[in-house]
Design an enzyme around this catalytic site. Structure first.
Site, short mmCIF file in Angstrom:
data_model
loop_
_atom_site.label_atom_id
_atom_site.label_comp_id
_atom_site.label_asym_id
_atom_site.label_seq_id
_atom_site.Cartn_x
_atom_site.Cartn_y
_atom_site.Cartn_z
N ASP A 393 34.36 47.68 39.22
CA ASP A 393 34.46 49.17 38.84
C ASP A 393 34.21 49.59 37.43
OD1 ASP A 393 35.18 49.42 41.61
OD2 ASP A 393 37.37 49.21 41.13
P1 NAP Z 1 37.30 45.14 40.03
O1 NAP Z 1 36.50 46.42 40.09
O2 NAP Z 1 38.52 45.17 40.90
O3 NAP Z 1 36.29 43.90 40.75
C1 NAP Z 1 36.48 42.63 40.71
C2 NAP Z 1 35.42 41.91 41.07
O4 NAP Z 1 35.58 40.57 41.15
C3 NAP Z 1 35.31 42.06 42.72
O5 NAP Z 1 34.13 42.70 42.72
C4 NAP Z 1 34.78 40.72 43.22
O6 NAP Z 1 33.54 40.60 43.82
C5 NAP Z 1 35.08 39.72 41.92
N1 NAP Z 1 35.82 38.58 42.07
C6 NAP Z 1 36.75 38.11 42.60
N2 NAP Z 1 37.32 36.84 42.60
C7 NAP Z 1 36.15 36.33 42.01
C8 NAP Z 1 35.82 34.94 41.52
N3 NAP Z 1 36.63 33.95 41.81
N4 NAP Z 1 34.73 34.97 40.63
C9 NAP Z 1 33.99 35.75 40.62
N5 NAP Z 1 34.27 37.04 40.69
C10 NAP Z 1 35.27 37.23 41.59
O7 NAP Z 1 37.83 44.44 38.55
P2 NAP Z 1 37.50 45.25 37.24
O8 NAP Z 1 35.97 45.77 36.98
O9 NAP Z 1 38.44 44.39 36.35
O10 NAP Z 1 38.37 46.90 37.48
C11 NAP Z 1 39.79 47.03 37.65
C12 NAP Z 1 40.04 47.86 38.59
O11 NAP Z 1 41.41 47.69 38.77
C13 NAP Z 1 39.50 49.20 38.40
O12 NAP Z 1 39.12 49.91 39.50
C14 NAP Z 1 41.03 49.86 37.96
O13 NAP Z 1 41.00 51.30 37.85
C15 NAP Z 1 41.77 49.20 38.88
N6 NAP Z 1 43.25 49.17 38.12
C16 NAP Z 1 43.45 48.66 36.92
C17 NAP Z 1 44.71 48.67 36.29
C18 NAP Z 1 44.99 47.90 34.92
O14 NAP Z 1 45.77 48.69 34.32
N7 NAP Z 1 44.24 47.23 34.56
C19 NAP Z 1 45.87 49.27 37.09
C20 NAP Z 1 45.62 49.91 38.16
C21 NAP Z 1 44.06 49.80 38.73
P3 NAP Z 1 33.60 39.27 44.97
O15 NAP Z 1 34.75 39.48 45.84
O16 NAP Z 1 32.29 39.76 45.46
O17 NAP Z 1 33.57 38.20 44.37
#
Ligand code: NAP
Length: 471
Positions: A393
């Protein structure tokens, strides 16, 4: 113990706590700051016990309860801290907030039931008891619901997603208000009604909130636990608890605001918008991928070998794979070959604020190499290779280009402006928001499929074979 010593200990504890909270704002000082705040809390408890020494209330039975409580709480805290993986930290924070809310509630209940014993008489004490019971109950049940939802133990019932839930919550708030007024007017009656109505309100407000918004709610509940503690401080006449509670309340509120900004959500839409997020947005902004280019680890290594400037984008998947140490070995090889390496840190990458900072600090990545989004975004056009590791994301260009996307407006890393982008993930699964990522179909993007730790391990092997980083 003389009043002078009691106030001196309280003052030192408050100062240490203030320095501790300040130190948490920098990665470099965060670990020490956390220990400082823990010492402050220990000092506060010791100071309180010393001030009661010699008083009849601190008899053998009281000591038994105090020591038993300390042992149970200490063992529970130590085991939790050791065992829980970083990816489950929001659940742990929710649980600890719930404990904080419950503690304030219990203190207020004790004061309401035995006002003379706790010297909690008069209008200030009564109003403080009401606030502490109200906020403490909401914090306790709301935090437990938040933890259960994140763990997948609870889901939102369908009626809770309808507008009717607002009416139920308003009714509960009115009942709580009536009970609170009754308590203040009649010096205590209405207590249990206030407890029940506030506890149900905590459930009613938290249960409809969607998974993606839950960490924001947890941060808000953290702030509430501070308010409840400050109110409990007024109940028992502890300046230390008032100051510490106020600090936690303010810090939680600031963090809530930072998270809302990072996710482009307003607090009102988080609290009243219902179950937005992972499950409900899965269909919007989605669609099939039609134009994906993938490549081998070997091709990725060859491109890296020829690069002068590389930016690493860590995401949730890197934390899941626990690949931070392997990543550090890869970047060490690149740096030894004279390649400039930086890490782009998105404010909400991972599942809690600072998640990536903590993860990379574990692997001894130098703090100076961690660049915040606003600082590093202008650098992408002059970058040869971007390595996106388990992030999704936070690198989705839809957030800037598609007004119909649920992510639209969320600030993202402009990785697509680099010459070449490699995205390491296991398959084409969506990220937390549940939507398609346009980055994956761009001409300069290549997917490297596999678990992040395995891919990075293989990459390290390829770089070694190519002689990258060997003097
Ligand atoms: P993300 O959008 O959740 O994407 C994580 C990606 O990691 C997934 O597409 C997954 O794809 C891949 N993945 C999972 N396990 C893996 C592994 N073992 N090896 C390689 N890839 C792997 O992560 P992000 O870009 O860090 O974004 C964070 C999200 O969380 C945002 O939408 C944010 O708004 C939300 N959020 C964050 C917080 C905060 O405080 N940080 C709080 C609330 C919400 P595959 O399954 O295809 O591998």
């Amino acid at each position: 113990m003389s009043d002078f010593f009691k106030y001196a200990i309280d003052l030192v504890a408050v100062l240490l706590l203030a320095f501790g909270i300040k130190g948490l704002s920098k990665v470099r000082s965060a670990r020490g700051a956390n220990q400082l705040a823990a010492v402050a809390m220990g000092l506060a408890v010791i100071g309180l016990l010393l001030s009661y020494l010699g008083q009849p209330s601190l008899n053998a039975q009281a000591w038994t309860w105090i020591l038993a409580g300390t042992a149970v709480g200490g063992v529970f805290g130590a085991i939790t801290a050791q065992r829980v993986p970083m990816t489950s930290m929001p659940e742990v924070v929710a649980l600890f907030n719930g404990c904080g809310g419950m503690s304030s509630l219990l203190v207020a209940l004790a004061a309401a039931l035995y006002p003379a014993a706790l010297d909690a008489t008069g209008i200030v004490a009564l109003v403080s008891i009401v606030i502490s019971v109200f906020v403490g109950s909401i914090t306790f049940t709301g935090s437990i619901v938040a933890m259960a939802k994140l763990q997948g133990w609870l889901s939102t019932p369908s009626w809770m997603q309808s507008k009717a839930r607002h009416l139920v919550n308003i009714a509960l708030a009115v009942v709580a208000l009536i009970a609170a007024v009754e308590m203040i007017r009649n010096g205590g009656s209405g207590l249990w009604l206030l407890v029940v109505a506030s506890a149900l309100l905590g459930v009613g407000v938290t249960l409809p909130i969607g998974g993606a918004d839950m960490p924001v709610v947890i941060s808000l509940l953290n702030s509430y636990s501070g308010v409840a503690a400050a109110a409990a401080g007024f109940v028992v006449g502890s300046q230390l608890l008032i100051v510490a509670g106020a600090m936690v309340g303010a810090a939680g509120l600031i963090l809530t605001q930072v998270m809302c900004k990072g996710m482009n959500r307003s607090l009102v839409s988080v609290l009243f918008g219902g179950a937005l997020g992972a499950s409900s947005t899965a269909s919007s902004g989605g669609g099939e991928y039609t134009n994906i280019t993938s490549c081998s680890v070997e091709e990725c290594a060859l491109t890296l070998e020829a690069a002068e400037r590389v930016i690493i984008v860590p995401g949730y998947g890197l934390a899941v794979a626990q690949a931070q140490h392997t990543l550090r070995e890869v970047t060490r090889s690149l740096e030894a070959a004279g390649i400039e390496v930086a890490y782009a840190i998105h404010p909400v990458a991972g599942r809690m604020p600072g998640h990536m900072n903590v993860l990379l600090a574990e692997a001894d990545v130098p703090y100076e190499q961690l660049k915040e989004m606003d600082v590093i975004n202008p650098d992408f056009p002059a970058t040869d290779v971007v390595l996106v590791l388990g992030a999704n994301d936070v690198v989705n260009p839809q957030a800037k280009t598609d007004p119909n996307s649920p992510l639209y407006g969320m600030p993202v890393l402009d990785v697509q402006q680099a010459r070449t982008v490699f995205v390491v993930k296991r398959g084409m699964s969506a990220g937390y928001s549940g939507i398609k990522n346009d980055l994956f179909e761009l001409g300069n993007t290549s997917m490297v499929f596999g678990d992040a730790k395995k891919v990075l391990g293989d990459l390290l092997g390829e770089l070694k074979e190519l002689g990258v980083g060997k003097k």
